[in-house]
Design a protein around this motif. Sequence first.
Motif, short mmCIF file in Angstrom:
data_model
loop_
_atom_site.label_atom_id
_atom_site.label_comp_id
_atom_site.label_asym_id
_atom_site.label_seq_id
_atom_site.Cartn_x
_atom_site.Cartn_y
_atom_site.Cartn_z
N GLN A 128 0.82 -1.21 0.00
CA GLN A 128 0.00 0.00 0.00
C GLN A 128 0.86 1.27 0.00
OE1 GLN A 128 -3.28 -0.34 -0.05
NE2 GLN A 128 -4.30 1.26 1.10
N ASN A 129 2.00 1.22 0.68
CA ASN A 129 2.74 2.46 0.96
C ASN A 129 4.08 2.63 0.26
OD1 ASN A 129 0.81 3.58 2.82
ND2 ASN A 129 1.40 1.92 4.18
N TRP A 130 4.66 1.57 -0.26
CA TRP A 130 5.94 1.72 -0.97
C TRP A 130 5.61 2.10 -2.42
CZ3 TRP A 130 10.37 -2.50 -0.96
CH2 TRP A 130 11.52 -1.93 -1.52
N ILE A 131 5.17 3.36 -2.56
CA ILE A 131 4.55 3.77 -3.82
C ILE A 131 5.52 3.73 -4.99
CG2 ILE A 131 3.37 5.72 -4.95
CD1 ILE A 131 1.98 6.17 -2.30
N THR A 161 5.49 -0.17 -5.78
CA THR A 161 4.25 -0.92 -6.02
C THR A 161 3.13 -0.06 -6.59
OG1 THR A 161 3.34 -0.43 -3.84
CG2 THR A 161 4.78 -2.36 -4.01
N ASN A 162 3.37 1.25 -6.68
CA ASN A 162 2.35 2.19 -7.13
C ASN A 162 1.19 2.29 -6.14
OD1 ASN A 162 1.73 4.14 -8.99
ND2 ASN A 162 0.46 2.79 -10.27
N GLY A 163 1.41 1.80 -4.93
CA GLY A 163 0.44 1.96 -3.84
C GLY A 163 -0.97 1.53 -4.18
N PRO A 164 -1.95 2.26 -3.67
CA PRO A 164 -3.36 1.86 -3.85
C PRO A 164 -3.80 1.93 -5.31
CG PRO A 164 -3.14 3.59 -2.18
CD PRO A 164 -1.81 3.45 -2.81
N LEU A 165 -3.06 2.65 -6.14
CA LEU A 165 -3.45 2.73 -7.55
C LEU A 165 -3.20 1.43 -8.30
CD1 LEU A 165 -2.17 6.32 -8.38
CD2 LEU A 165 -4.52 5.55 -7.94
N PRO A 187 -3.41 -3.58 -3.84
CA PRO A 187 -3.31 -4.24 -2.52
C PRO A 187 -4.64 -4.80 -2.03
CG PRO A 187 -2.14 -2.16 -2.51
CD PRO A 187 -2.88 -2.21 -3.80
N SER A 188 -5.78 -4.27 -2.52
CA SER A 188 -7.08 -4.69 -1.99
C SER A 188 -7.38 -6.17 -2.27
CB SER A 188 -8.20 -3.82 -2.55
OG SER A 188 -8.42 -4.15 -3.90
#
Lengths: 251, 293
Positions: free
Chosen positions: B106-109, B112-116, B211-212
């Motif tokens: 979720q946070n290592w954008i 991982t590009n985070g929530p997107l 991540p969801s």
Amino acid sequence: MLLEIKKLEKSFDGIKAVTGCDFAVKENEIAALIGPNGAGKTTVFNLITGLVKPDNGEILFKGELLNGLEPHEISSLGIARTFQLIRLFPELSVMENLLLAKQKQGERLIKNFTKPNFIKKEELSNIDRCLEFLKLVGLEEKRNEFAKNLSYGQQKLLEIARAMSTEADLILLDEPVAGVNPVMRDKIKRIIFDLKKQGKTILFIEHDMKFLMDISDKIIVMDHGEEIAIGTPQEIQNNKQVAEAYLGRKK
Amino acid sequence: MALEAYLIHILILVGIYIILALALQLAMGFTGLLNIGHVAFYGIGAYTSALLALNLGVPFWFGLIIGGLVASIFGILLAIPTTKLKGDYLAIGTLGFAIIIFSILQNWISLTNGPLGLPGIPKPILFGFKFTGFSYLILVYVFVLITYWIVKKIVKSPFGRVLKAVKDDELAASSLGKNPIKYKIIAFAVSAFLAGIAGSLYAHYISFIDPSSFTILESILIISMVIIGGLGSIGGAIFGAAFLILIQEPIRFLPLPSSVLGALRQMIYSGLLIILLIFKPKGLWGGKNASRN
């Protein structure tokens, strides 16, 4: 000496369970460890097999120091045991319980994929060998039964058979005949004599005086965490200190 | 065509969950490791394989294996400190692990590009043939078969017998010369590897991951599959996975507004779970595993 216990000490949260215990067991001897409840007998077994670690003192097996070794390492050196409260693998079959006593190649994950034929052959020869032990204790008919479905006496026999299957040199039996009927007791007696004939050494804890006087070469009496007498059954029967430990001092 | 595509979609999901459930059955059902963090290995496999494909152009086939291996390494890292724990404590330890992995996704954008999430994950290609739709279904079921074969082989082997012994009585196993910690770590590693493979299969099928898809709820679903199917049963894991995915589908088609439908689905689904566990506590497929030799 096969097993030497020297000045062994162990306390649990300040309560002294074993306080400077000294004794030794010779090769091919049947030795009994006796004493009133709470004398520290089972703790000595747990110390020998590595389930608990000693605070002080030494445990030597074939001259090698066991202190600090893990239970599975001690087992691999050739010490097998049974437990006061039976510890089988209840969800496994009788045969599987025995097969687990064997150290083998098939217990390495990769070998099962790289050498399947070898593992199959090894397994078959182990089954044959374990079947002999099952016949010895009279449980061969039950080999496909779950261990949990056996009667109490049969479970005791299975646990002894499992200890035998490890082919260990020293076998520790924690109350082998406690709660067992007379027929079963004679059977266990015969099994212990058989083990001696095969050259094994047996150290056992027992409260059944008649049983232990019958079979022991040597008796070690413990009280309050230390040995108070060591001798032949006759010597122990005539020992005043032992009588006091069991019955109390005369006023 | 729409119906056919829908069926293929459902069956692909069933296949992926069968792999996840078989992997968990090995750790939980056969070795007694209550692992609530199973979903983390699934996520690690999915993200590893997706990132390799998107950033470095690594082909699916290598990404899949690397995804499994990375998950397996995390499995070992998790197992070393936690296998000394038992039952509830192990469950909490693995739960923490799943939350950590989720937070990282979720946070290592920058990675991982985070929530997107990560869009545009390519489909597998073999000798110019692109796996999509029906051919992807076949691909997934080839991996289901391989997983089935591996888990079955392990469980029937002397190695698997030690796993069961460790589950039944760790102390007795160690007094027979087995090192319980070693066996638990290996079980964790294999289980994580297979879950990682499932993650990679999912990522390259769905082509977009975020991540969801890898929350604790997903872990609970897989645990339910294993328990409803029957702990310690290979058939049970397969059946449980298929059952819990398929049971959700018919409810979708009831003639009700979607706001009601969503809640109703959850209710029927959880109601069924409770009823099953009351009347079939050993699972629908459990209690049949006869002993051998």
